[in-house]
Design a protein around this motif. Structure first.
Motif, PDB file in Angstrom:
ATOM      1  N   UNK A  35      88.964  28.114  67.562  1.00 60.90           N
ATOM      2  CA  UNK A  35      90.392  28.397  67.689  1.00 60.90           C
ATOM      3  C   UNK A  35      91.102  27.298  68.472  1.00 60.90           C
ATOM      4  N   UNK A  36      92.386  27.166  68.191  1.00 60.16           N
ATOM      5  CA  UNK A  36      93.228  26.251  68.957  1.00 60.16           C
ATOM      6  C   UNK A  36      93.247  26.696  70.414  1.00 60.16           C
ATOM      7  N   UNK A  49      97.804  20.721  74.562  1.00 60.35           N
ATOM      8  CA  UNK A  49      96.740  21.201  73.700  1.00 60.35           C
ATOM      9  C   UNK A  49      95.429  20.588  74.174  1.00 60.35           C
ATOM     10  N   UNK A  50      94.403  21.434  74.334  1.00 59.19           N
ATOM     11  CA  UNK A  50      93.091  20.956  74.768  1.00 59.19           C
ATOM     12  C   UNK A  50      92.073  20.962  73.626  1.00 59.19           C
ATOM     13  N   UNK A  51      92.360  21.683  72.556  1.00 59.77           N
ATOM     14  CA  UNK A  51      91.463  21.696  71.398  1.00 59.77           C
ATOM     15  C   UNK A  51      92.284  22.052  70.167  1.00 59.77           C
ATOM     16  N   UNK A  52      92.313  21.154  69.193  1.00 58.42           N
ATOM     17  CA  UNK A  52      93.085  21.394  67.966  1.00 58.42           C
ATOM     18  C   UNK A  52      92.287  22.150  66.918  1.00 58.42           C
ATOM     19  N   UNK A  53      91.014  22.440  67.202  1.00 54.17           N
ATOM     20  CA  UNK A  53      90.140  23.151  66.248  1.00 54.17           C
ATOM     21  C   UNK A  53      90.055  22.427  64.904  1.00 54.17           C
ATOM     22  N   UNK A  54      90.322  21.118  64.928  1.00 53.04           N
ATOM     23  CA  UNK A  54      90.220  20.333  63.701  1.00 53.04           C
ATOM     24  C   UNK A  54      91.381  20.500  62.755  1.00 53.04           C
ATOM     25  N   UNK A  55      92.412  21.222  63.154  1.00 52.73           N
ATOM     26  CA  UNK A  55      93.518  21.504  62.236  1.00 52.73           C
ATOM     27  C   UNK A  55      94.448  20.313  62.031  1.00 52.73           C
ATOM     28  N   UNK A  56      94.262  19.229  62.783  1.00 54.35           N
ATOM     29  CA  UNK A  56      95.098  18.053  62.565  1.00 54.35           C
ATOM     30  C   UNK A  56      94.397  17.035  61.676  1.00 54.35           C
ATOM     31  N   UNK A  57      93.135  17.312  61.287  1.00 54.23           N
ATOM     32  CA  UNK A  57      92.425  16.390  60.395  1.00 54.23           C
ATOM     33  C   UNK A  57      92.959  16.550  58.982  1.00 54.23           C
ATOM     34  N   UNK A  72      99.494  17.083  70.530  1.00 61.72           N
ATOM     35  CA  UNK A  72      98.382  16.129  70.639  1.00 61.72           C
ATOM     36  C   UNK A  72      98.886  14.734  70.999  1.00 61.72           C
ATOM     37  N   UNK A  73     100.096  14.406  70.566  1.00 63.41           N
ATOM     38  CA  UNK A  73     100.670  13.093  70.885  1.00 63.41           C
ATOM     39  C   UNK A  73     101.133  13.000  72.333  1.00 63.41           C
ATOM     40  N   UNK A  74     101.064  14.100  73.057  1.00 61.28           N
ATOM     41  CA  UNK A  74     101.480  14.143  74.468  1.00 61.28           C
ATOM     42  C   UNK A  74     100.334  14.727  75.289  1.00 61.28           C
ATOM     43  N   UNK A  75      99.255  13.944  75.464  1.00 62.06           N
ATOM     44  CA  UNK A  75      98.059  14.473  76.142  1.00 62.06           C
ATOM     45  C   UNK A  75      98.312  14.943  77.561  1.00 62.06           C
ATOM     46  N   UNK A  76      99.369  14.433  78.199  1.00 63.52           N
ATOM     47  CA  UNK A  76      99.677  14.877  79.555  1.00 63.52           C
ATOM     48  C   UNK A  76     100.461  16.159  79.594  1.00 63.52           C
ATOM     49  N   UNK A  77     100.792  16.698  78.434  1.00 64.97           N
ATOM     50  CA  UNK A  77     101.571  17.926  78.373  1.00 64.97           C
ATOM     51  C   UNK A  77     103.053  17.656  78.221  1.00 64.97           C
ATOM     52  N   UNK A  78     103.804  18.706  77.969  1.00 63.19           N
ATOM     53  CA  UNK A  78     105.243  18.592  77.782  1.00 63.19           C
ATOM     54  C   UNK A  78     105.906  19.830  78.356  1.00 63.19           C
ATOM     55  N   UNK A  79     107.098  19.673  78.903  1.00 66.39           N
ATOM     56  CA  UNK A  79     107.836  20.813  79.409  1.00 66.39           C
ATOM     57  C   UNK A  79     108.225  21.736  78.245  1.00 66.39           C
ATOM     58  N   UNK A  80     108.085  23.043  78.460  1.00 61.28           N
ATOM     59  CA  UNK A  80     108.448  24.001  77.419  1.00 61.28           C
ATOM     60  C   UNK A  80     109.905  23.845  77.012  1.00 61.28           C
ATOM     61  N   UNK A 130     110.607  28.330  57.980  1.00 59.92           N
ATOM     62  CA  UNK A 130     110.910  27.483  59.134  1.00 59.92           C
ATOM     63  C   UNK A 130     109.842  27.627  60.208  1.00 59.92           C
ATOM     64  N   UNK A 131     109.402  28.843  60.460  1.00 60.85           N
ATOM     65  CA  UNK A 131     108.412  29.034  61.508  1.00 60.85           C
ATOM     66  C   UNK A 131     107.068  28.428  61.114  1.00 60.85           C
ATOM     67  N   UNK A 132     106.685  28.573  59.851  1.00 59.63           N
ATOM     68  CA  UNK A 132     105.429  27.975  59.405  1.00 59.63           C
ATOM     69  C   UNK A 132     105.482  26.460  59.549  1.00 59.63           C
ATOM     70  N   UNK A 133     106.601  25.862  59.160  1.00 64.10           N
ATOM     71  CA  UNK A 133     106.752  24.416  59.303  1.00 64.10           C
ATOM     72  C   UNK A 133     106.664  23.999  60.762  1.00 64.10           C
ATOM     73  N   UNK A 134     107.279  24.786  61.626  1.00 64.49           N
ATOM     74  CA  UNK A 134     107.258  24.479  63.062  1.00 64.49           C
ATOM     75  C   UNK A 134     105.838  24.577  63.631  1.00 64.49           C
ATOM     76  N   UNK A 135     105.103  25.613  63.226  1.00 67.90           N
ATOM     77  CA  UNK A 135     103.735  25.783  63.715  1.00 67.90           C
ATOM     78  C   UNK A 135     102.844  24.622  63.277  1.00 67.90           C
ATOM     79  N   UNK A 136     103.023  24.176  62.032  1.00 67.77           N
ATOM     80  CA  UNK A 136     102.219  23.058  61.540  1.00 67.77           C
ATOM     81  C   UNK A 136     102.559  21.757  62.264  1.00 67.77           C
ATOM     82  N   UNK A 137     103.808  21.639  62.717  1.00 67.19           N
ATOM     83  CA  UNK A 137     104.223  20.416  63.414  1.00 67.19           C
ATOM     84  C   UNK A 137     103.892  20.451  64.901  1.00 67.19           C
TER      85      UNK A 137
END
Length: 320
Positions: free
Chosen positions: A62-63, A74-82, A20-28, A7-14
Motif C-alpha cells: 500500500x501507499x 510520500x514514503x512508499x509509492x507501492x510501485x504505482x508511479x512505474x 514523490x517530486x518533493x521528497x522533503x514534503x510539502x505543506x498541505x 476530477x478526483x480520480x485525476x487528482x489522486x493519480x497526480x
C-alpha cells in the motif's frame, strides 16, 4: 462517470508523482492550492490514497504517507508511479472490455474508447487477436443506460418503473434527470423525483422500464447534486439509531455500512458492537434476519421484538 468523480480520480493519480517530486514534503495548504481544492478535500484525498496499492494489502503493498504537523510526504509509492506493463491475459481482457464498451448503445465517449482500444491492441500485438474469438452481449441494463443518456442529452424528463428493495415494492415515478454517476461498479441516475418532491438516486439495474417523455427536464432551484465523496448511503443525523452486536462472522457489516460507532467486544469473542442510522426499520429487520443469528439488536427494544416475532412466525409456519 460524473465530472466530480473524474476530477478526483485525476487528482489522486497526480498526487503520487507530485509528492514523490518533493521528497522533503510539502505543506498541505500549498498542495491544496496547487490542486485547486480545499485543504479539507485534500486531506480526504490523502486518506483515500493511503489505502490504495497493490493486491495483498500487506506491508509494502500500500501507499505510505508521513504526516509531520502541516506537512505531508510520500514514503512508499507501492510501485504505482512505474509505467504500466500489461501481462498477455491482462491485455486481452482489456481489449475484450473495450470492444464490449463500444457496443453499448448511446455511448457518448466512442472516439475516446476507440483510440484506447487501438493503442492497447497495438501494444499487445498478436495476443490481442485472441480477443476476436470472444463474444460479449449487452444486457438490458445497458439499454436502460442508453435511454437515460438520451434523456440527459436531449434535456427530457423520464418515466421510470423502479424497484425499491428496502420496501420490496415496484413503483412508478416521473423524474427530471440531473446527472449520471458510476459508483462502486453501479450506474446511478440522480434526478428530481416529482412524486417524492426531492432529489433521489436511482440505481439503473433496479429500473424495470424507462421511457423518455415529450416534455423538458426541469429540476427546480432547490434540486442540488449530492456530495458522494463519503459514499452513496449517507443517513441524516435525525434518523433513528440502531445498535447491533455482531459475531466475528458478521464483522463485515462495520466495513460495508456507514456505522457511527464501532467497539470491539468479548461477548461474543471477536465480536463488535456497532451503531448505524436508518430511516427504514424494514431494512434493519432484513439485515439482522439475513445474518442468521450472527447479529443481535440491542436497541431499540421494539425492533428486537419485531425481529424475534417474525422469526417465531417463520418457525411456526415450518412446523405447520
Amino acid at each position: 462517470m460524473s465530472a466530480p468523480t473524474t476530477d478526483r480520480m485525476t487528482r489522486l493519480l497526480a498526487l503520487l508523482p507530485y509528492l514523490e517530486a518533493r521528497p522533503g514534503g510539502v505543506l498541505l495548504a500549498d498542495a491544496a492550492r496547487d490542486f485547486g481544492v480545499t485543504e479539507a478535500q485534500l486531506r480526504k484525498d490523502l486518506e483515500l490514497l493511503w489505502v490504495c496499492g497493490l493486491p495483498g494489502h500487506g506491508p509494502g503493498d500500500l501507499v505510505d504517507l508521513s504526516f509531520e504537523g502541516d506537512r505531508v510526504r510520500v514514503t512508499d509509492t507501492a510501485g504505482l508511479v512505474r509505467p504500466l506493463r500489461l501481462a498477455t491475459d491482462e491485455a486481452v481482457a482489456l481489449v475484450v472490455a473495450l470492444r464490449a464498451l463500444l457496443e453499448v448503445p448511446g455511448l457518448a465517449e466512442t472516439d475516446a474508447v476507440s483510440r484506447a482500444l487501438a493503442k492497447v491492441s497495438a501494444a499487445a500485438g498478436q495476443p490481442a487477436d485472441l480477443a476476436g474469438a470472444v463474444t460479449v452481449s449487452i444486457d438490458a441494463r445497458e439499454q436502460t443506460l442508453a435511454v437515460v443518456r438520451e434523456a440527459l442529452q436531449a434535456g427530457r424528463a423520464l418515466h421510470l418503473h423502479y424497484y425499491v428493495p428496502s420496501r420490496d415494492q415496484h413503483t412508478e415515478r416521473t423524474v427530471d434527470p440531473m446527472r449520471l454517476l458510476l459508483v462502486a461498479g453501479h450506474w446511478y441516475l440522480e434526478a428530481w423525483c416529482r412524486e417524492a418532491v426531492d432529489t433521489r438516486l436511482f440505481r439503473l439495474d433496479r429500473v424495470d422500464d424507462v421511457a423518455v417523455l415529450d416534455e423538458p427536464s426541469a429540476p427546480p432551484e432547490q434540486a442540488r447534486p449530492r456530495d458522494l465523496d463519503d459514499g452513496i448511503y449517507q443517513p441524516g443525523a435525525d434518523q433513528p439509531l440502531v445498535r447491533l452486536r455482531l459475531d466475528r462472522s458478521a464483522r463485515w457489516v462495520a466495513d460495508y455500512f456507514p456505522v457511527e460507532e464501532v467497539v470491539p467486544v468479548d461477548d461474543p469473542p471477536g465480536g463488535l458492537a456497532v451503531s448505524v442510522r436508518t430511516a427504514d426499520p424494514a431494512w434493519a429487520r432484513r439485515l439482522v434476519a439475513s445474518l442468521g443469528g450472527a447479529a443481535r439488536v440491542e436497541d431499540p427494544p421494539e425492533l428486537a421484538e419485531e425481529i424475534a416475532a417474525a422469526a417465531r412466525a417463520a418457525l411456526a409456519r415450518y412446523s405447520d
